[in-house]
Scaffold this active site. Sequence first.
Site, mmCIF file in Angstrom:
data_model
loop_
_atom_site.group_PDB
_atom_site.id
_atom_site.type_symbol
_atom_site.label_atom_id
_atom_site.label_comp_id
_atom_site.label_asym_id
_atom_site.label_seq_id
_atom_site.Cartn_x
_atom_site.Cartn_y
_atom_site.Cartn_z
ATOM 1 N N HIS A 16 0.801 -1.232 0.000
ATOM 2 C CA HIS A 16 0.000 0.000 0.000
ATOM 3 C C HIS A 16 0.835 1.285 0.000
ATOM 4 C CE1 HIS A 16 -3.603 -2.303 0.496
ATOM 5 N NE2 HIS A 16 -3.298 -2.730 1.712
ATOM 6 N N ASP A 69 -4.757 -13.117 4.323
ATOM 7 C CA ASP A 69 -5.926 -12.545 5.005
ATOM 8 C C ASP A 69 -7.241 -12.781 4.271
ATOM 9 O OD1 ASP A 69 -5.096 -10.925 2.939
ATOM 10 O OD2 ASP A 69 -5.015 -9.072 4.108
ATOM 11 N N ASP A 95 -3.357 -10.985 -1.745
ATOM 12 C CA ASP A 95 -3.826 -10.394 -0.490
ATOM 13 C C ASP A 95 -5.311 -10.049 -0.629
ATOM 14 O OD1 ASP A 95 -4.173 -8.109 1.561
ATOM 15 O OD2 ASP A 95 -2.096 -8.682 1.912
ATOM 16 N N HIS A 136 -6.652 -7.445 0.352
ATOM 17 C CA HIS A 136 -6.717 -6.011 0.052
ATOM 18 C C HIS A 136 -6.035 -5.737 -1.290
ATOM 19 C CE1 HIS A 136 -6.895 -6.401 4.478
ATOM 20 N NE2 HIS A 136 -7.693 -5.345 4.423
#
Length: 391
Positions: free
Chosen positions: A133, A258, A169, A171
């Site tokens: 990120h 995750d 991931d 995200h």
Amino acid sequence: MKDAVFVFSEELLTYKFSNDHPFNQKRLLLTLDLLKKTGAITDEDIIKPRMATDQELELIHDPAYVNAIRLAGKGKLPKEKAGNFGIGTEDTPIFPDMHEASALLVGGTLQAVDYVMTGKSQHALNLGGGLHHGFRGKASGFCIYNDSSVAIKYLQEKYHARVLYVDTDAHHGDGVQWSFYDDPEVCTLSIHETGRYLFPGTGNINERGQGKGYGYSFNIPVDAFTEDDSWLDSYTTAFTEIMEFFKPDVILTQNGADSHYFDPLTHLSATMRIYREIPRLAHKLAHQYCEGRWVAVGGGGYDIWRVVPRAWSMLWMEMSEQPNPTGPLSPEWLDTWQPDSPVTLPQSWDDPEGIYEPIPRRPEITEKNALTVEKLLYPIRSNQSSSVKPT
């Protein structure tokens, strides 16, 4: 040449926001200890990370940002300026020596890259990395420096490589995508929970790149509560076809853990089954297209007790050409860590049946995800079919 190397030193644990922050690098210790107690890794497999230089960090990050992170870690950045750089927030608080801790994570990924690209090993794993990120001049979502973006630029500058970046991931891998959004020599694929429900809110199917990079950015925003079969169908189909389309020199995979049902920050319903298959396909395609060149990093994963150690151990065991583990977990590992764990540790490598109630919208979710992949891949499928000359 070694099959794989594992980047680790206890210094990687210095990337620590606070005792109660969800990003907890204790998961690195838990994973390595599980591997050792399973007999799946030796000291000869482990290499130490190095510190990334400022020049290397500035392949992606603005020099003013790097300086701000250094000052913040020394307690010398005014609070009113910290917010401009995305630090001092609830997600990404300031901590002592944060520049050094972050630069070490980046250096670990660069160390992995060098081992693979110079032929010292076919594959390399830095579980301390995967901070996808981070932006050019701003921290975001627990990520200060973006090791994957730096590593890709490093691969381009030093090795003149075409890179396929694959992010599993939960995200969206936004920082990496935007770093190379206009670059046709880098292809990004991210499969993640739809941004309608989850940070960072990006990763839509229509984010395809811009300028010369248009058509080299691929996103699969799967619906909340997506289960194993639908997730794996989406991943396998997209990864395989994009690999054939792009034909990279090296694969860099980000392996956030995750998407599991137990993860406290996401809303997907995957089990350990996907963490067997994610590295298996990457491994196969790396050998099929890249002479085995495969660099892997960690990422998200916030159930550090029940999910991350098993998922990341499976990744290492696949990379290092070991049989996929089955049956019970190491009793010694369970005895060591259960006293510290706030939850009951799993007893086996696989999840038992029925860890969650049946998903009422399963057919709808499955159909929706399949349509997303079909729309995503339509441009490359249509180009391939139009390039076939009639006989």
